[in-house]
Design an enzyme around this catalytic site. Sequence first.
Site, short mmCIF file in Angstrom:
data_model
loop_
_atom_site.label_atom_id
_atom_site.label_comp_id
_atom_site.label_asym_id
_atom_site.label_seq_id
_atom_site.Cartn_x
_atom_site.Cartn_y
_atom_site.Cartn_z
CG ASP A 35 36.71 39.30 42.92
OD1 ASP A 35 37.20 38.23 42.73
OD2 ASP A 35 35.59 39.57 42.19
CG HIS A 66 32.65 41.96 41.46
ND1 HIS A 66 32.58 40.67 41.26
CD2 HIS A 66 31.32 42.27 41.65
CE1 HIS A 66 31.28 40.14 41.71
NE2 HIS A 66 30.54 41.13 41.84
N GLY A 142 31.26 35.66 46.81
CA GLY A 142 31.94 35.67 48.19
C GLY A 142 33.44 34.64 48.25
CG PHE A 143 34.11 32.12 49.79
CD1 PHE A 143 32.69 32.16 50.27
CD2 PHE A 143 35.14 32.49 50.84
CE1 PHE A 143 32.67 32.43 51.49
CE2 PHE A 143 34.95 32.71 52.08
CZ PHE A 143 33.32 32.70 52.43
N GLY A 144 36.34 32.32 45.91
CA GLY A 144 36.75 31.59 44.40
C GLY A 144 36.53 30.09 44.79
CG ASP A 175 32.96 36.59 38.70
OD1 ASP A 175 33.16 37.62 39.39
OD2 ASP A 175 33.77 35.67 38.86
N GLY A 176 32.61 33.13 37.86
CA GLY A 176 32.34 32.07 39.06
C GLY A 176 32.21 30.61 38.53
N GLY A 177 33.40 29.74 38.94
CA GLY A 177 33.55 28.69 38.35
C GLY A 177 33.77 28.58 36.90
CB SER A 198 40.55 28.36 41.25
OG SER A 198 38.95 28.31 40.76
C1 DX5 Z 1 33.41 35.18 43.87
C2 DX5 Z 1 34.22 36.22 42.79
C3 DX5 Z 1 34.80 35.61 41.59
C4 DX5 Z 1 36.13 34.39 41.83
C5 DX5 Z 1 35.98 33.55 40.84
O1 DX5 Z 1 32.76 36.06 44.60
O2 DX5 Z 1 33.35 37.33 42.36
O3 DX5 Z 1 35.52 36.73 40.75
O4 DX5 Z 1 37.03 34.99 42.51
O5 DX5 Z 1 36.87 32.63 41.28
P1 DX5 Z 1 36.55 30.98 40.57
O6 DX5 Z 1 36.97 31.42 38.94
O7 DX5 Z 1 37.64 30.28 41.16
O8 DX5 Z 1 35.12 30.63 40.66
#
Ligand code: DX5
Length: 222
Positions: A35, A66, A142-144, A175-177, A198
Amino acid sequence: MRPLIVPSVLSADFSQLGAACVELVDAGADRLQWDVMDGHYVPNLTFGPDVIAACRNKVSCDFEAHIMCDRPEELLPRYVEAGCQWILVHPETLRQPHRTYQRIRELGAHAGVALSPATPVEHITDVLDLVDMVLVMTVSPGFGGQTYLSSMEPKISRVRDLVAASGRAIDIEVDGGVSAATIGGAASAGANVFVSGSSIATADDRAAAITELRKLAADAAT
Ligand code: DX5
């Protein structure tokens, strides 16, 4: 199609990124996603191309970059040179999307379009001949560790229908959650590639976690 599980390196131990890549691939990862964030397009700052290049020879699987940066056009060659086979960009950050997708392929990489939650599917309707993957974000980038947006599942299905109508072999990534609790919904909506940060990073047994994610996706897709 065999579902592909792509761990996000964003949740890895940054103090030993190379070893983390090896561990994820040994655990069954199909690709790894880096990322790339610039602190402008998204409020976070992450991996420069040199960091990725330093990990390139540790594993042989494909790398995805990404790119969550303003004006990514200038950065593209550096990430391909660093060893990324897939380059994913957000159309709203591009001045000339059509030309940029062409450029990614000219650089020898696969082109992917990443759609943030509020970015409409219409951004891909006229460029399906230029892209190899569509990424439907299921969190705001932006964040995991954020909560999966099941409200994006109808959008995944619209992308699936567009791709099917085009007759092209285009991957649909989410991608995401993404976790054991949410991957089924994304798979039955039409996704075949699943980024997870995560949920894999916090698992006691990463190989078992990846195997379970792949089985849940395969079961939901049929
Ligand atoms: C968020 C990233 C994702 C994130 C996924 O902006 O693009 O790739 O790291 O992490 P999780 O699976 O914890 O949501």
